[in-house]
Design a protein around this motif. Structure first.
Motif, PDB file in Angstrom:
ATOM      1  N   PHE A   1      37.119  54.328  53.840  1.00 17.77           N
ATOM      2  CA  PHE A   1      36.253  54.419  52.683  1.00 17.77           C
ATOM      3  C   PHE A   1      35.890  55.872  52.373  1.00 17.77           C
ATOM      4  CE2 PHE A   1      32.399  53.891  50.276  1.00 17.77           C
ATOM      5  CZ  PHE A   1      32.796  52.900  49.406  1.00 17.77           C
ATOM      6  N   ILE A   2      35.593  56.622  53.423  1.00 15.31           N
ATOM      7  CA  ILE A   2      35.252  58.037  53.230  1.00 15.31           C
ATOM      8  C   ILE A   2      36.411  58.771  52.564  1.00 15.31           C
ATOM      9  CG2 ILE A   2      34.796  60.203  54.453  1.00 15.31           C
ATOM     10  CD1 ILE A   2      33.271  58.493  56.529  1.00 15.31           C
ATOM     11  N   THR A   3      37.630  58.464  53.039  1.00 13.42           N
ATOM     12  CA  THR A   3      38.810  59.092  52.449  1.00 13.42           C
ATOM     13  C   THR A   3      38.867  58.822  50.950  1.00 13.42           C
ATOM     14  OG1 THR A   3      39.916  58.588  54.507  1.00 13.42           O
ATOM     15  CG2 THR A   3      41.308  59.305  52.681  1.00 13.42           C
ATOM     16  N   VAL A   4      38.663  57.545  50.587  1.00 13.06           N
ATOM     17  CA  VAL A   4      38.741  57.189  49.177  1.00 13.06           C
ATOM     18  C   VAL A   4      37.658  57.909  48.375  1.00 13.06           C
ATOM     19  CG1 VAL A   4      38.561  55.297  47.531  1.00 13.06           C
ATOM     20  CG2 VAL A   4      39.777  54.949  49.675  1.00 13.06           C
ATOM     21  N   MET A   5      36.446  57.922  48.921  1.00  9.88           N
ATOM     22  CA  MET A   5      35.340  58.588  48.214  1.00  9.88           C
ATOM     23  C   MET A   5      35.625  60.063  47.988  1.00  9.88           C
ATOM     24  SD  MET A   5      33.067  56.452  47.402  1.00  9.88           S
ATOM     25  CE  MET A   5      34.498  55.486  47.012  1.00  9.88           C
ATOM     26  N   ARG A   6      36.180  60.694  49.016  1.00  5.32           N
ATOM     27  CA  ARG A   6      36.497  62.128  48.870  1.00  5.32           C
ATOM     28  C   ARG A   6      37.519  62.334  47.770  1.00  5.32           C
ATOM     29  NH1 ARG A   6      35.770  63.711  54.829  1.00  5.32           N
ATOM     30  NH2 ARG A   6      33.500  63.922  54.736  1.00  5.32           N
ATOM     31  N   LYS A   7      38.492  61.394  47.701  1.00  9.24           N
ATOM     32  CA  LYS A   7      39.516  61.518  46.650  1.00  9.24           C
ATOM     33  C   LYS A   7      38.876  61.378  45.280  1.00  9.24           C
ATOM     34  CE  LYS A   7      43.628  61.419  48.904  1.00  9.24           C
ATOM     35  NZ  LYS A   7      44.181  62.636  49.366  1.00  9.24           N
ATOM     36  N   PHE A   8      37.949  60.424  45.172  1.00  7.09           N
ATOM     37  CA  PHE A   8      37.259  60.277  43.888  1.00  7.09           C
ATOM     38  C   PHE A   8      36.549  61.575  43.531  1.00  7.09           C
ATOM     39  CE2 PHE A   8      37.359  55.499  44.203  1.00  7.09           C
ATOM     40  CZ  PHE A   8      38.013  55.319  43.003  1.00  7.09           C
ATOM     41  N   ARG A   9      35.875  62.122  44.531  1.00 11.19           N
ATOM     42  CA  ARG A   9      35.143  63.359  44.263  1.00 11.19           C
ATOM     43  C   ARG A   9      36.096  64.486  43.867  1.00 11.19           C
ATOM     44  NH1 ARG A   9      29.884  64.021  46.011  1.00 11.19           N
ATOM     45  NH2 ARG A   9      30.244  66.058  45.111  1.00 11.19           N
ATOM     46  N   SER A  10      37.307  64.453  44.401  1.00  7.05           N
ATOM     47  CA  SER A  10      38.249  65.523  44.083  1.00  7.05           C
ATOM     48  C   SER A  10      38.674  65.467  42.610  1.00  7.05           C
ATOM     49  CB  SER A  10      39.476  65.448  44.994  1.00  7.05           C
ATOM     50  OG  SER A  10      40.325  64.407  44.581  1.00  7.05           O
ATOM     51  N   VAL A  11      38.512  64.290  41.976  1.00  2.00           N
ATOM     52  CA  VAL A  11      38.784  64.200  40.536  1.00  2.00           C
ATOM     53  C   VAL A  11      37.633  64.834  39.767  1.00  2.00           C
ATOM     54  CG1 VAL A  11      39.276  62.602  38.624  1.00  2.00           C
ATOM     55  CG2 VAL A  11      40.060  62.061  40.925  1.00  2.00           C
ATOM     56  N   GLY A  12      36.479  64.954  40.435  1.00  2.00           N
ATOM     57  CA  GLY A  12      35.322  65.556  39.782  1.00  2.00           C
ATOM     58  C   GLY A  12      34.255  64.558  39.387  1.00  2.00           C
ATOM     59  N   VAL A  13      34.501  63.255  39.652  1.00  2.42           N
ATOM     60  CA  VAL A  13      33.508  62.254  39.263  1.00  2.42           C
ATOM     61  C   VAL A  13      32.404  62.174  40.315  1.00  2.42           C
ATOM     62  CG1 VAL A  13      35.228  60.887  38.047  1.00  2.42           C
ATOM     63  CG2 VAL A  13      34.643  60.307  40.407  1.00  2.42           C
ATOM     64  N   SER A  14      31.269  61.566  39.922  1.00  2.00           N
ATOM     65  CA  SER A  14      30.178  61.346  40.860  1.00  2.00           C
ATOM     66  C   SER A  14      30.357  59.978  41.504  1.00  2.00           C
ATOM     67  CB  SER A  14      28.837  61.377  40.142  1.00  2.00           C
ATOM     68  OG  SER A  14      28.717  62.561  39.395  1.00  2.00           O
ATOM     69  N   VAL A  15      29.689  59.785  42.627  1.00  2.00           N
ATOM     70  CA  VAL A  15      29.774  58.512  43.319  1.00  2.00           C
ATOM     71  C   VAL A  15      28.370  57.955  43.512  1.00  2.00           C
ATOM     72  CG1 VAL A  15      30.365  57.397  45.505  1.00  2.00           C
ATOM     73  CG2 VAL A  15      31.913  59.089  44.522  1.00  2.00           C
ATOM     74  N   GLY A  16      28.218  56.666  43.221  1.00  2.00           N
ATOM     75  CA  GLY A  16      26.935  56.016  43.447  1.00  2.00           C
ATOM     76  C   GLY A  16      27.103  54.880  44.434  1.00  2.00           C
ATOM     77  N   ILE A  17      26.135  54.719  45.317  1.00  2.00           N
ATOM     78  CA  ILE A  17      26.194  53.582  46.241  1.00  2.00           C
ATOM     79  C   ILE A  17      25.324  52.473  45.677  1.00  2.00           C
ATOM     80  CG2 ILE A  17      25.763  52.781  48.580  1.00  2.00           C
ATOM     81  CD1 ILE A  17      26.505  55.487  49.582  1.00  2.00           C
ATOM     82  N   ASP A  18      25.998  51.360  45.372  1.00  2.00           N
ATOM     83  CA  ASP A  18      25.379  50.242  44.666  1.00  2.00           C
ATOM     84  C   ASP A  18      24.736  49.289  45.663  1.00  2.00           C
ATOM     85  OD1 ASP A  18      24.729  48.652  42.536  1.00  2.00           O
ATOM     86  OD2 ASP A  18      26.790  48.400  41.824  1.00  2.00           O
ATOM     87  N   ASP A  19      23.784  48.509  45.188  1.00  2.83           N
ATOM     88  CA  ASP A  19      23.131  47.484  46.011  1.00  2.83           C
ATOM     89  C   ASP A  19      22.634  48.064  47.326  1.00  2.83           C
ATOM     90  OD1 ASP A  19      24.094  45.903  43.983  1.00  2.83           O
ATOM     91  OD2 ASP A  19      25.796  45.158  45.127  1.00  2.83           O
ATOM     92  N   PHE A  20      22.106  49.273  47.275  1.00  2.00           N
ATOM     93  CA  PHE A  20      21.702  49.936  48.508  1.00  2.00           C
ATOM     94  C   PHE A  20      20.498  49.228  49.129  1.00  2.00           C
ATOM     95  CE2 PHE A  20      19.583  53.161  51.119  1.00  2.00           C
ATOM     96  CZ  PHE A  20      20.647  53.496  51.947  1.00  2.00           C
ATOM     97  N   GLY A  21      20.572  49.072  50.441  1.00  2.00           N
ATOM     98  CA  GLY A  21      19.462  48.453  51.153  1.00  2.00           C
ATOM     99  C   GLY A  21      19.769  47.061  51.653  1.00  2.00           C
ATOM    100  N   VAL A  22      20.774  46.407  51.072  1.00  2.00           N
ATOM    101  CA  VAL A  22      21.114  45.058  51.542  1.00  2.00           C
ATOM    102  C   VAL A  22      22.408  45.045  52.352  1.00  2.00           C
ATOM    103  CG1 VAL A  22      19.879  43.805  49.763  1.00  2.00           C
ATOM    104  CG2 VAL A  22      22.233  44.490  49.361  1.00  2.00           C
ATOM    105  N   GLY A  23      23.142  46.134  52.284  1.00  2.00           N
ATOM    106  CA  GLY A  23      24.353  46.216  53.105  1.00  2.00           C
ATOM    107  C   GLY A  23      23.957  46.645  54.501  1.00  2.00           C
ATOM    108  N   SER A  24      24.906  47.173  55.228  1.00  2.00           N
ATOM    109  CA  SER A  24      24.543  47.550  56.582  1.00  2.00           C
ATOM    110  C   SER A  24      25.056  48.934  56.939  1.00  2.00           C
ATOM    111  CB  SER A  24      25.097  46.524  57.567  1.00  2.00           C
ATOM    112  OG  SER A  24      26.480  46.386  57.349  1.00  2.00           O
ATOM    113  N   SER A  25      25.087  49.827  55.938  1.00  2.00           N
ATOM    114  CA  SER A  25      25.552  51.170  56.277  1.00  2.00           C
ATOM    115  C   SER A  25      24.457  51.884  57.068  1.00  2.00           C
ATOM    116  CB  SER A  25      25.902  51.955  55.019  1.00  2.00           C
ATOM    117  OG  SER A  25      24.787  52.023  54.177  1.00  2.00           O
ATOM    118  N   THR A  26      24.870  52.667  58.006  1.00  3.08           N
ATOM    119  CA  THR A  26      23.907  53.360  58.867  1.00  3.08           C
ATOM    120  C   THR A  26      23.614  54.732  58.284  1.00  3.08           C
ATOM    121  OG1 THR A  26      25.678  54.349  60.143  1.00  3.08           O
ATOM    122  CG2 THR A  26      24.853  52.217  60.882  1.00  3.08           C
TER     123      THR A  26
END
Ligand code: C2E
Ligand code: CA
Ligand code: CA
Length: 543
Positions: free
Chosen positions: A438-463
């Motif tokens: 996932f990190i790899t994909v996010m970095r690639k998105f960022r390399s296009v110049g777009v922003s990234v938002g984490i949706d539904d935050f608080g109900v998942g289980s990311s640390t």
């Protein structure tokens, strides 16, 4: 040949088809390697030059399964100067060959006979297999799928199953085990027995073998439990077949139409039963299709059969919901939310089809379409370069994600969008599935110049540790927090999320703001941005 015999030999030498050229006296003028490989492996084509062809034919006749037939036919062809194409012969060793014959004439005199031979054993095997399958399916009562399903559908209407009956699909599972035990013929036999027993119980015309190991049953009985019981009675799992003890395992899906008023055809009914079997295989139990599952089955059927054309023909639309800076209610951007204006089922919310599309593995097509639409809208509908545009992506797999990065890159270029305006929203649960990918994909998105938002935050289980590694610009607080906002502990949690956001220099957005009270409380907790019915509903863009 006269000008450059050397070159001609090279060409002949590389042909996959065996070529033999005879002169007027029927002596070999030319042969190639493919020819000697077919008939005299190990021999050089040059050694054949000058050989008497009729004598050689007599000598090599035993190579053929029907030596006399072959010799006679060869002589007849040469005598009559009769061109031949793709004439099949079987060799004694089992191979199949085909040959062509051409003759070059001076008046009535042949001055050159040309033979072309090719090995068609593999093609032939495929044909044989198909013929065998056709015969086997004939024996076992398996007919053409489309024909059978139509017959079943008509039957379902005849017996009244469509209006008030039931329909079942029965799949015999673990046929590989049965085949291993009984052999393929034994396996076939078992299926024939199953068919016969079902027919005996439910009536000959009410049961068909539909596809592979799936049987369809229609009845006028609207009680699904009774149908299930009857099916189990017939499909007694313990049985003796050809002196072997076999356990029959099945998945059964039942659709009952007694309380359904909207099933239109037996065909549709049957598709539903088949889907129930599929679901039943996943949760190994018999399945009586309920309303929820039925709708899901329908959507799955639609997505499978016509998603590309539905996207093409404009059935999908994007609504845009304002994202607002709450102190002052200034709209700073929009989130694109997809809807399906289905010609029959009406307007479908994404929750009705996105999860099914994910399950079927076709969601990337929708995501691709959304990306393109949003980029186009960025240019045409929201030309203000400060307006953010949120795009939801269901990157279930890193491979999908990487493909979408490319789509995004292309669209940004094509529509000349300032990539910084685009916010790719991914849900927190997707983050937790496979963090490194996932990190790899996010970095690639960022390399296009777009922003990234984490949706539904608080109900998942990311640390928190995971967040440290993720390049994100927005945190979207899940709506469930906003719903419970009156709870003081929830307010504390929201303050915590705001602090996390600030730590990572990310903006925090609250979702599902429906009342002024909620907006005020959120502001007091430090949430600067919000989205919700109070602030603006999702709608078609106003040009
Ligand atoms: P999401 O990204 O969390 O989207 C927010 C959902 O909350 C939207 O539902 C929106 O209409 C709804 N909503 C907004 N304000 C309020 C409010 O004040 N109260 C309530 N009760 N609901 C509000 P929607 O459009 O039905 O989308 C549902 C989910 O479907 C989205 O959740 C998102 O996960 C997914 N989705 C939507 N559009 C797309 C898309 O284009 N692609 C993909 N892959 N998924 C999408
Ligand atoms: Ca979203
Ligand atoms: Ca959300």
């Amino acid at each position: 040949m006269q000008q450059d015999p050397q070159r001609l030999n090279v060409v002949f030498g590389h042909l996959h088809e065996g070529v033999l050229v005879e002169d007027a006296a029927r002596r070999v003028r030319l042969a190639n390697t493919a020819f000697t490989e077919l008939f005299t492996p190990g021999m050089s084509p040059d050694d054949l030059v000058g050989v008497d062809c009729d004598a050689a034919a007599v000598q090599s006749a035993p190579l053929f399964r029907d030596p006399e037939g072959w010799l006679e036919r060869t002589r007849a062809i040469v005598a009559r100067h009769q061109p031949v194409t793709s004439e099949p012969w079987q060799l004694a060793d089992g191979r199949w060959i085909e040959r062509d014959y051409y003759v070059r004439l001076h008046g009535h005199e042949a001055y050159e006979h040309i033979w072309i031979y090719r090995d068609v054993t593999r093609q032939r095997a495929a044909v044989d297999a198909a013929v065998e399958l056709a015969q086997a399916t004939e024996r076992t009562g398996f007919r053409d799928w489309e024909v059978t399903i139509d017959r079943m559908a008509r039957r379902a209407e005849e017996v009244g199953a469509v209006q008030r009956g039931s329909m079942a699909a029965v799949k015999v599972l673990q046929m590989d085990l049965v085949n291993a035990e009984l052999g393929y013929a034994g396996g076939d036999e078992l299926l024939v027995t199953v068919l016969a027993q079902l027919r005996e119980r439910f009536g000959h015309d009410n049961v068909e073998r539909l596809k592979g190991t799936v049987f369809g049953v229609v009845t006028a009985d609207a009680d699904p439990d009774r149908l299930l019981r009857d099916l189990h009675e017939v499909l007694d799992p313990t049985r003796i077949e050809a002196d072997h003890f076999v356990t029959l395992s099945t998945a059964i899906g039942v659709v009952t139409t007694g309380d359904i008023t909207d099933v239109r055809t037996g065909r549709e009914l049957f598709e539903l039963a088949r889907y129930a079997v599929r679901e039943g295989q996943r949760h190994p139990a018999d399945l009586v299709m309920d309303l929820r599952l039925r709708n899901k089955a329908r959507i799955a059927h639609e997505l499978e059969s016509r998603l590309p054309e539905a996207l093409e023909s404009g059935e999908f639309v994007l609504h845009y919901q304002p994202i607002v800076r709450m102190a002052g209610t200034r709209t700073i951007g929009y989130e694109a939310l997809v809807r399906w204006e289905h010609p029959v089922h009406g307007l479908l919310a994404p929750d009705a089809f996105i999860p099914v599309a994910e399950e079927l593995g076709v969601v990337a097509r929708i995501d691709r379409w959304v990306i393109e639409q949003v980029c186009r809208a960025a240019r045409d509908t929201f030309p203000d370069d400060a307006t953010l545009l949120g795009i939801n992506l269901s990157t279930k797999s890193a491979a999908d994600g990487l493909a979408l990065v490319q789509v995004l890159r292309d669209c940004v270029a094509e529509y000349e969008v300032n990539a910084r305006r685009l916010v790719v929203e991914v849900t927190e649960s997707a983050v937790a599935d496979d963090l490194p990918a996932f990190i790899t994909v996010m970095r690639k998105f960022r390399s296009v110049g777009v922003s990234v938002g984490i949706d539904d935050f608080g109900v998942g289980s990311s640390t928190l540790a995971a967040l440290r590694l993720l390049p994100f610009n927005y945190l979207k607080i899940d709506r469930s927090f906003v719903i419970d906002l009156h709870d003081a502990r929830v307010q504390d949690l929201i303050r915590l999320i705001v602090a996390i956001g600030h730590t990572f220099s990310a903006e925090v957005i609250a979702e599902g703001v429906e009342t002024q009270d909620q907006a005020d409380l959120l502001l007091r907790c430090g949430v600067g941005m919000g989205q919700g019915w109070l602030l603006g509903r999702p709608a078609l863009p106003q040009p």
